[in-house]
Scaffold this motif. Structure first.
Motif, mmCIF file in Angstrom:
data_model
loop_
_atom_site.group_PDB
_atom_site.id
_atom_site.type_symbol
_atom_site.label_atom_id
_atom_site.label_comp_id
_atom_site.label_asym_id
_atom_site.label_seq_id
_atom_site.Cartn_x
_atom_site.Cartn_y
_atom_site.Cartn_z
ATOM 1 N N TYR A 106 0.882 -1.164 0.000
ATOM 2 C CA TYR A 106 0.000 0.000 0.000
ATOM 3 C C TYR A 106 0.915 1.208 0.000
ATOM 4 O O TYR A 106 1.894 1.241 0.749
ATOM 5 N N GLU A 107 0.598 2.202 -0.842
ATOM 6 C CA GLU A 107 1.520 3.335 -0.938
ATOM 7 C C GLU A 107 1.448 4.230 0.299
ATOM 8 O O GLU A 107 2.471 4.659 0.821
ATOM 9 N N ARG A 108 0.214 4.500 0.748
ATOM 10 C CA ARG A 108 0.047 5.426 1.879
ATOM 11 C C ARG A 108 -0.655 4.742 3.042
ATOM 12 O O ARG A 108 -1.423 3.794 2.862
ATOM 13 N N LEU A 109 -0.438 5.313 4.219
ATOM 14 C CA LEU A 109 -1.008 4.737 5.446
ATOM 15 C C LEU A 109 -2.510 4.514 5.345
ATOM 16 O O LEU A 109 -3.021 3.471 5.758
ATOM 17 N N ASP A 110 -3.241 5.506 4.779
ATOM 18 C CA ASP A 110 -4.702 5.414 4.777
ATOM 19 C C ASP A 110 -5.214 4.353 3.812
ATOM 20 O O ASP A 110 -6.402 4.032 3.823
ATOM 21 N N GLU A 111 -4.351 3.807 2.954
ATOM 22 C CA GLU A 111 -4.777 2.769 2.011
ATOM 23 C C GLU A 111 -4.771 1.373 2.646
ATOM 24 O O GLU A 111 -5.343 0.436 2.100
ATOM 25 N N MET A 112 -4.135 1.259 3.802
ATOM 26 C CA MET A 112 -4.059 -0.069 4.445
ATOM 27 C C MET A 112 -5.384 -0.421 5.104
ATOM 28 O O MET A 112 -5.986 0.425 5.764
ATOM 29 N N PRO A 113 -5.825 -1.681 4.962
ATOM 30 C CA PRO A 113 -6.991 -2.109 5.747
ATOM 31 C C PRO A 113 -6.675 -1.980 7.247
ATOM 32 O O PRO A 113 -5.507 -2.105 7.647
ATOM 33 N N ALA A 114 -7.718 -1.759 8.031
ATOM 34 C CA ALA A 114 -7.523 -1.505 9.461
ATOM 35 C C ALA A 114 -6.772 -2.645 10.145
ATOM 36 O O ALA A 114 -5.902 -2.415 10.990
#
Ligand code: 5GP
Length: 141
Positions: A49-57
């Motif tokens: 995932y490129e950015r933190l917010d793209e990762m599943p919780a």
């Protein structure tokens, strides 16, 4: 994994060499090839995932749990006094590898480094009103 694997995915799959120090179903960690200090470790989700917010919780949870578990082990391995832990989240912040990675950088008394406050540019002079507006924007986004 994506069709065009990142360098970190290639380390995880063993296609390029890396000193892997931790692995779970979702997270891996390995020594940084150009360390800022002995023991400088990168903790990454196995999937890119490129950015933190793209990762599943659940991956974000696993990632932080690994950072928490590894940090004392890293400090102990290199006899560090402390650690600086950070993420370059996006190119403008200095991210070079488009695959989320948490830097765990061992710190030593008198190592000449600075606190995390030193990473940004000049400090802005914000009014109370501007601070209120920013807080409201973050709260409501
Ligand atoms: P960024 O600037 O994206 O936050 O940091 C990328 C980090 O990845 C840098 O600290 C750099 O030294 C490290 N790095 C780049 N290529 C490789 C590699 O092939 N192997 C390892 N272990 N680390 C790498």
């Amino acid at each position: 994994m994506s069709d065009d694997p990142t360098i970190f995915e290639q380390i995880i799959t063993g296609d390029i060499p890396g000193r892997i120090v931790y692995e779970s179903d979702t997270v891996a960690a390995f020594l940084d090839a150009n360390p800022l200090a002995p023991g400088h470790t990168l903790v990454v989700p196995k999937e890119a995932y490129e950015r933190l917010d793209e990762m599943p919780a659940h991956v974000a949870t696993d990632l932080w749990a690994a950072v928490q578990e590894l940090t004392p082990r890293i400090e102990s391995a290199v006899d560090a006094d402390a650690t600086t832990i950070g993420v370059n989240n996006g190119e403008a912040a200095g991210q070079e590898v488009p695959h989320v990675h948490v830097h765990v950088v061992p710190r030593f008394e008198g190592d000449g480094g600075g606190p995390i406050h030193a990473v940004a540019g000049g400090r802005p002079d914000l009014s109370e009103g501007e601070l209120d507006e920013i807080a409201a924007a973050i709260e409501t986004v």
